[in-house]
Design a protein around this motif. Structure first.
Motif, PDB file in Angstrom:
ATOM      1  N   UNK A   1       0.791  -1.107  -0.059  1.00 18.77           N
ATOM      2  CA  UNK A   1       0.006  -0.026   0.041  1.00 18.77           C
ATOM      3  C   UNK A   1       0.850   1.413  -0.032  1.00 18.77           C
ATOM      4  N   UNK A   2       0.712   2.073  -0.915  1.00 14.69           N
ATOM      5  CA  UNK A   2       1.354   3.410  -1.007  1.00 14.69           C
ATOM      6  C   UNK A   2       0.651   4.247   0.099  1.00 14.69           C
ATOM      7  N   UNK A   3       1.880   5.127   0.692  1.00 17.77           N
ATOM      8  CA  UNK A   3       1.575   5.889   1.650  1.00 17.77           C
ATOM      9  C   UNK A   3       0.881   7.253   1.125  1.00 17.77           C
ATOM     10  N   UNK A   4       0.114   8.360   1.859  1.00 15.68           N
ATOM     11  CA  UNK A   4      -0.384   9.397   1.468  1.00 15.68           C
ATOM     12  C   UNK A   4       0.401  10.165   0.866  1.00 15.68           C
ATOM     13  N   UNK A   5       1.858  10.382   1.334  1.00 13.20           N
ATOM     14  CA  UNK A   5       2.697  11.304   0.544  1.00 13.20           C
ATOM     15  C   UNK A   5       3.232  10.787  -0.756  1.00 13.20           C
TER      16      UNK A   5
END
Length: 265
Positions: A252-256
């Motif tokens: 899962x990619x982080x928000x930033x």
């Protein structure tokens, strides 16, 4: 999270659909448009898969009614002199025959029809397929006009559940359309997700994320799309890529990190 797209597969369609499903794809997109799709060969693939133990209810099958403007006049599922409702009825019947099924999970109008009165007539008839339990949901493709989508949504008794569009810079990545879809619970499906965005895949940002997660840039971009509520079509002909691309749920990619890619859209 991802749909296997069967456009332009020609004689390889049966083999590739079987391979995609055996690799793990459970959603298949096609169209009753012999010009670009071999829907009949998708059906043969499905028949073969059922013999191998895949159950019909394990698969999500999506096909389309293609208006005459998108057809090869010498090879289409209806006659050019048929009125638009007869064209739809013949195409729908042919799709069920091709796909060896009495139920289509998702039935899509391949492009808007003009005049608008014809669009309304066609969509009204498609609603009958839903009411007769012959389709699970309705949608539209290649619609880049927000006002038209809003109009269709407003007049529809059975609301469209899918918008399938080319995902590229020329339409500003359908930002307003995607926001409307989000508000109304419409699934936005993207095609040409990779081929139209080579500049993003070649960016330093994606290369760095690829290195960080030990994933290909395609995997990074596909994961990005799913995390911003886009369901991408995947038309790869490579078994290796089929397997890789289905692994995107493993990270899962982080928000930033999402924001690093969002700046390109």
């Amino acid at each position: 999270m991802m749909i296997y797209g069967t456009a332009w597969k020609k004689e390889q369609t049966t083999r590739l659909v079987q391979e995609a499903v055996l690799c793990g794809f459970r959603a298949i997109d096609t169209a009753c448009q012999p010009k670009h799709y071999r829907e009949d060969l998708v059906g043969i693939a499905l028949e073969n898969l059922y013999k191998e133990g895949i159950k019909r209810n394990e698969l999500f099958i999506q096909t389309k009614f293609t208006p005459i403007e998108g057809q090869d006049i010498n090879n289409m599922p209806y006659l050019k002199e048929d009125n638009v409702i007869i064209q739809l009825e013949k195409s729908f019947k042919k799709s069920k025959e091709n796909l060896k099924t009495d139920f289509i999970d998702s039935y899509i109008l391949h492009s808007p029809i003009y005049p608008i009165s014809d669009l309304v007539s066609v969509y009204t008839k498609m609603q009958e397929f839903y009411e007769n339990n012959e389709v699970g949901q309705l949608g539209i493709s290649n619609c880049y006009d927000l006002n038209l989508l809003m109009y269709l949504y407003d007049i529809a008794k059975i609301k469209p559940k899918v918008l399938q569009n080319r995902f590229y810079a020329q339409t500003n990545y359908d930002k307003q359309l995607r926001e409307f879809c989000k508000q109304k619970g419409i699934t936005y499906q993207s095609f040409w997700s990779l081929s139209a965005n080579a500049h993003i895949l070649a960016s330093n940002e994606l290369e760095e994320l690829s290195f960080k997660y030990n994933k290909s840039v395609a995997q990074i971009f596909y994961r990005f799309l799913t995390q911003i509520n886009i369901t991408p079509l995947n038309g790869t002909t490579s078994k290796v890529h089929m397997l890789e691309d289905l692994q995107i749920q493993e990270f899962t990619l982080k928000e930033d990190e999402l924001n690093l890619i969002l700046k390109f859209l």
